[in-house]
Design an enzyme around this catalytic site. Structure first.
Site, PDB file in Angstrom:
ATOM      1  N   GLY A  31     -12.891  65.203  -7.966  1.00 43.80           N
ATOM      2  CA  GLY A  31     -12.454  65.772  -6.847  1.00 43.80           C
ATOM      3  C   GLY A  31     -11.046  65.435  -7.035  1.00 43.80           C
ATOM      4  N   SER A  32     -10.391  65.980  -5.733  1.00 44.68           N
ATOM      5  CA  SER A  32      -8.605  66.074  -5.588  1.00 44.68           C
ATOM      6  C   SER A  32      -8.440  64.268  -5.835  1.00 44.68           C
ATOM      7  CB  SER A  32      -8.381  66.435  -4.542  1.00 44.68           C
ATOM      8  OG  SER A  32      -9.047  65.890  -3.183  1.00 44.68           O
ATOM      9  N   GLU A  34      -9.724  62.062  -7.115  1.00 48.00           N
ATOM     10  CA  GLU A  34      -9.677  61.274  -8.595  1.00 48.00           C
ATOM     11  C   GLU A  34      -8.716  61.733  -9.878  1.00 48.00           C
ATOM     12  OE1 GLU A  34     -12.018  60.962  -5.974  1.00 48.00           O
ATOM     13  OE2 GLU A  34     -12.864  62.595  -7.306  1.00 48.00           O
ATOM     14  N   GLU A  53     -23.745  63.888  -8.256  1.00 52.14           N
ATOM     15  CA  GLU A  53     -23.179  62.436  -8.632  1.00 52.14           C
ATOM     16  C   GLU A  53     -24.574  61.487  -8.992  1.00 52.14           C
ATOM     17  OE1 GLU A  53     -21.960  64.215  -6.514  1.00 52.14           O
ATOM     18  OE2 GLU A  53     -19.951  64.129  -6.447  1.00 52.14           O
ATOM     19  N   HIS A 283     -46.379  46.272  -5.138  1.00 55.34           N
ATOM     20  CA  HIS A 283     -46.123  47.515  -4.640  1.00 55.34           C
ATOM     21  C   HIS A 283     -46.620  47.771  -3.342  1.00 55.34           C
ATOM     22  CE1 HIS A 283     -45.953  52.310  -5.335  1.00 55.34           C
ATOM     23  NE2 HIS A 283     -45.417  51.933  -4.017  1.00 55.34           N
ATOM     24  N   GLY A 405     -38.243  52.102  -8.672  1.00 52.13           N
ATOM     25  CA  GLY A 405     -39.119  53.289  -7.967  1.00 52.13           C
ATOM     26  C   GLY A 405     -38.349  54.466  -7.448  1.00 52.13           C
TER      27      GLY A 405
HETATM   28  C1  LIG Z   1     -35.838  59.114  -4.353  1.00 46.62           C
HETATM   29  C2  LIG Z   1     -37.654  59.179  -3.881  1.00 46.62           C
HETATM   30  N1  LIG Z   1     -38.175  59.974  -2.996  1.00 46.62           N
HETATM   31  C3  LIG Z   1     -39.557  59.688  -2.878  1.00 46.62           C
HETATM   32  C4  LIG Z   1     -40.148  58.924  -3.819  1.00 46.62           C
HETATM   33  C5  LIG Z   1     -41.714  58.875  -3.296  1.00 46.62           C
HETATM   34  N2  LIG Z   1     -42.459  59.384  -4.421  1.00 46.62           N
HETATM   35  C6  LIG Z   1     -43.039  58.186  -5.255  1.00 46.62           C
HETATM   36  S1  LIG Z   1     -44.052  58.918  -6.297  1.00 46.62           S
HETATM   37  C7  LIG Z   1     -43.755  60.570  -5.993  1.00 46.62           C
HETATM   38  C8  LIG Z   1     -44.409  61.861  -6.589  1.00 46.62           C
HETATM   39  C9  LIG Z   1     -43.366  62.285  -7.797  1.00 46.62           C
HETATM   40  O1  LIG Z   1     -44.163  63.511  -8.407  1.00 46.62           O
HETATM   41  P1  LIG Z   1     -44.127  63.813  -9.712  1.00 46.62           P
HETATM   42  O2  LIG Z   1     -42.889  63.414 -10.697  1.00 46.62           O
HETATM   43  O3  LIG Z   1     -44.629  65.330  -9.745  1.00 46.62           O
HETATM   44  O4  LIG Z   1     -45.464  62.759 -10.342  1.00 46.62           O
HETATM   45  P2  LIG Z   1     -46.695  62.880  -9.996  1.00 46.62           P
HETATM   46  O5  LIG Z   1     -47.100  61.863  -8.835  1.00 46.62           O
HETATM   47  O6  LIG Z   1     -47.338  64.031  -9.663  1.00 46.62           O
HETATM   48  O7  LIG Z   1     -47.408  61.976 -11.228  1.00 46.62           O
HETATM   49  C10 LIG Z   1     -42.870  60.744  -4.842  1.00 46.62           C
HETATM   50  C11 LIG Z   1     -42.373  61.843  -3.957  1.00 46.62           C
HETATM   51  C12 LIG Z   1     -39.598  58.135  -4.478  1.00 46.62           C
HETATM   52  N3  LIG Z   1     -40.235  57.160  -5.230  1.00 46.62           N
HETATM   53  N4  LIG Z   1     -38.243  58.323  -4.944  1.00 46.62           N
END
Ligand SMILES: Cc1ncc(C[n+]2csc(CCOP(=O)(O)OP(=O)(O)O)c2C)c(N)n1
Ligand SMILES: [Mg+2]
Length: 531
Positions: A31-32, A34, A53, A283, A405
């Site tokens: 961007g500008s 940087e 990003e 978890h 996660g």
């Molecule tokens: C940034 C983010 N947003 C939402 C989630 C919640 N989340 C955990 S697993 C999942 C599904 C992922 O889908 P996919 O990659 O198709 O894998 P699948 O569950 O079908 O195996 C989501 C939305 C997360 N972990 N991280």
């Protein structure tokens, strides 16, 4: 050592430092605010452009993990850092060393609340950076970058951020001499000796290996110590790396991030050695003890926070490799009886023509056709346990996923890994949902002609959330809002980013398509429809 103290620009002093620390690849989206860093950009630097990003930081994460050195990221003031935040969080959890420089409006116009001003630039990335600073004077920017590098590289490693006002780059300053600084912390000898005695005295020890074993280059030492003790070796919940050969006679499988299940799986062991892993990452809510009744927990970790919050046991705060070497230097005890060998995964039959293939069949096929030393970068949440059963990893630095996660990491990380290790075949195994958080990574892979094989595990939904639904009280088969992903066309998406792609619906064709993609000298995306 002779050195020059001839005044130079902040820009040139910073380049010299980056070069001295092996950071001549800059991952960015400009961007500008940087542009000033790039005036007269030296030939030995390369700029890797990411189109959003989060992609930039994901690529830099993979690159740093695969190269073993801090990666360099350049982000656009507040909005750029904001977009990057999800993967900065992941880099923090991955313990990935990363120096982020972020643009800031020029000091000279800050009184006028200017366009693009990041009002609290150092607060914005907290708490997911180890350190963040906007130097009080332009002249201090190179010193801040030097400090940032050393902070990033000190265990536990992680991202740091330096916010640089746009008018700083041209200011004259003193050059900063690159320094060396140790990045390994040795174990306290007396405590390590105690641990060694406890391990020798144990009857049925088990090891739980985490990402820090592989990160620390201690894969071989972990194998040696396990063999010396005939210890069964489990992988810690949510480990982002492969830290033990999964075809080894002592390999016992993967611990889920569930307290009661961990206790059950570790049942019968009297000493549990958590190596380079938190004890333990959970978890879902759980109850009761954290280890089986009567078992002793010992942890070796380079993360003082993980050592501090562990609910029980003794922790040795140390580089994992140095502690393991210390333990291996002790005289060997008489060998215990070998533990039971884990059951091999059952073979999955080829589905009939016209029948949808299972994720297990996909993993089994990939295991058969991929090279043993190829690298897998994975983000396919519900496929993970299936991958763990049917697609074994064997070597150090052979497997990467995020420890956080946060989805949107692994597709760009695969680009970074491939860039850092051009001699390796990199396979990105990505869920259909996960792919869409950072799909623009395909464009960078195409531009750099990186021969990555991207396999989309396409079940047309967020299946992991369906798997979780019962834990949160949903009846079997109940409606889950916001979890179906119909009509995404990954072949078209790939083509739109300059990547060749193919969809596979027939099980019988899968192996051939994968083999061709793996042999390709350019990126290929294979969209595999699974049930
Ligand atoms: C940034 C983010 N947003 C939402 C989630 C919640 N989340 C955990 S697993 C999942 C599904 C992922 O889908 P996919 O990659 O198709 O894998 P699948 O569950 O079908 O195996 C989501 C939305 C997360 N972990 N991280
Ligand atoms: Mg899915």
């Amino acid at each position: 050592m002779s050195h020059t103290t001839v005044p130079t620009t902040v820009r040139e002093a910073t380049w010299a430092l980056m070069r001295a620390h092996g950071m001549t690849t800059v991952f960015g989206n400009p961007g500008s605010t940087e542009l000033g860093l790039f005036l007269g950009w030296p030939d030995d630097f390369r700029y890797v452009l990411g189109l959003q990003e989060s992609v930039v930081v994901g690529m830099a994460d993979g690159y740093a993990q695969a190269s073993g050195n801090a990666s360099l990221v350049n982000l656009h003031s507040a909005a750029g850092v904001g977009h990057a935040m999800g993967n900065i969080f992941t880099a923090f959890k991955n313990r990935t060393p990363m120096v982020i420089t972020a643009g800031q409006q020029a000091r000279a116009i800050l009184p006028f609340d200017p366009f693009l001003h990041s009002a609290q630039a150092t607060e914005l990335p907290k708490p997911y950076v180890k350190w963040s600073v906007e130097p009080a004077r332009a002249e201090d920017v190179p010193l801040a970058v030097a400090r940032a590098y050393h902070v990033a590289m000190t265990p536990p490693r992680g991202p740091v951020l330096v916010s640089v006002p746009a008018d700083d780059w041209a200011v004259m300053t003193e050059p900063v001499l690159p320094r060396r600084m140790s990045t390994q912390l040795g174990p306290e000898p007396a405590l390590l000796a105690e641990l060694g005695e406890a391990l020798d005295a144990a009857e049925r020890p088990a090891f739980v290996v985490g990402a820090a074993v592989d990160r620390d280059g201690a894969f071989a030492e972990a194998v040696q110590l396990a063999e010396r003790h005939n210890a069964r070796v489990f992988v810690a919940p949510m480990s982002g790396r492969c830290s033990f050969p999964e075809d080894h006679r002592l390999f016992a499988g993967f611990l889920p991030a569930m307290r009661e299940r961990i206790v059950q799986l570790l049942g019968g062991h009297d000493l549990i050695l958590a190596l380079g892993a938190p004890a333990f990452t959970y978890h879902v809510q759980g109850e009761g003890p954290h280890v089986p009744a009567g078992a002793t927990l010992i942890q070796i970790t380079d993360d003082p926070q993980a050592a501090a919050w562990a609910p029980l046991g003794t922790a040795v705060f140390s580089s994992v490799r140095l502690a393991l070497q210390g333990l291996l230097a002790r005289p060997a005890r008489p060998l215990r009886a070998a533990p039971l060998v884990r059951e091999p995964a059952p073979a999955v039959a080829m589905p009939a023509a016209g029948e949808r293939m299972s994720t297990a069949f996909l993993m089994q096929t990939l295991a058969r056709v991929r090279g043993r030393s190829s690298v897998v970068v994975e983000e396919a949440p519900s496929a993970r346990p299936i991958l763990q059963r049917h697609l074994p990893m064997f070597e150090p630095e052979s497997f990467y996923t995020m420890c956080s996660g946060g989805l949107g990491h692994s597709l760009p990380a695969a680009v970074g890994v491939a860039l850092a290790r051009p001699q390796k075949k990199v396979i990105a195994l990505i869920g259909d949902g996960s792919a869409m958080y950072a799909i623009q990574a395909l464009w960078t892979a195409a531009q750099l002609k990186l021969p990555i094989t991207v396999v989309i595990v396409n079940n047309r939904r967020y299946a992991a959330l369906h798997h979780f639904a019962p834990v949160f009280g949903f009846a079997p088969g109940a409606q889950l809002p916001g979890t179906e992903l119909p009509e995404l066309d990954f072949v078209a998406l790939a083509a739109g980013h300059g990547v060749k792609a193919q969809r596979v619906t027939e099980a019988a064709l899968l192996a051939g398509v994968l083999e061709r993609a793996l042999a390709a000298t350019e990126p290929m995306l294979i969209d595999v429809l699974v049930d």
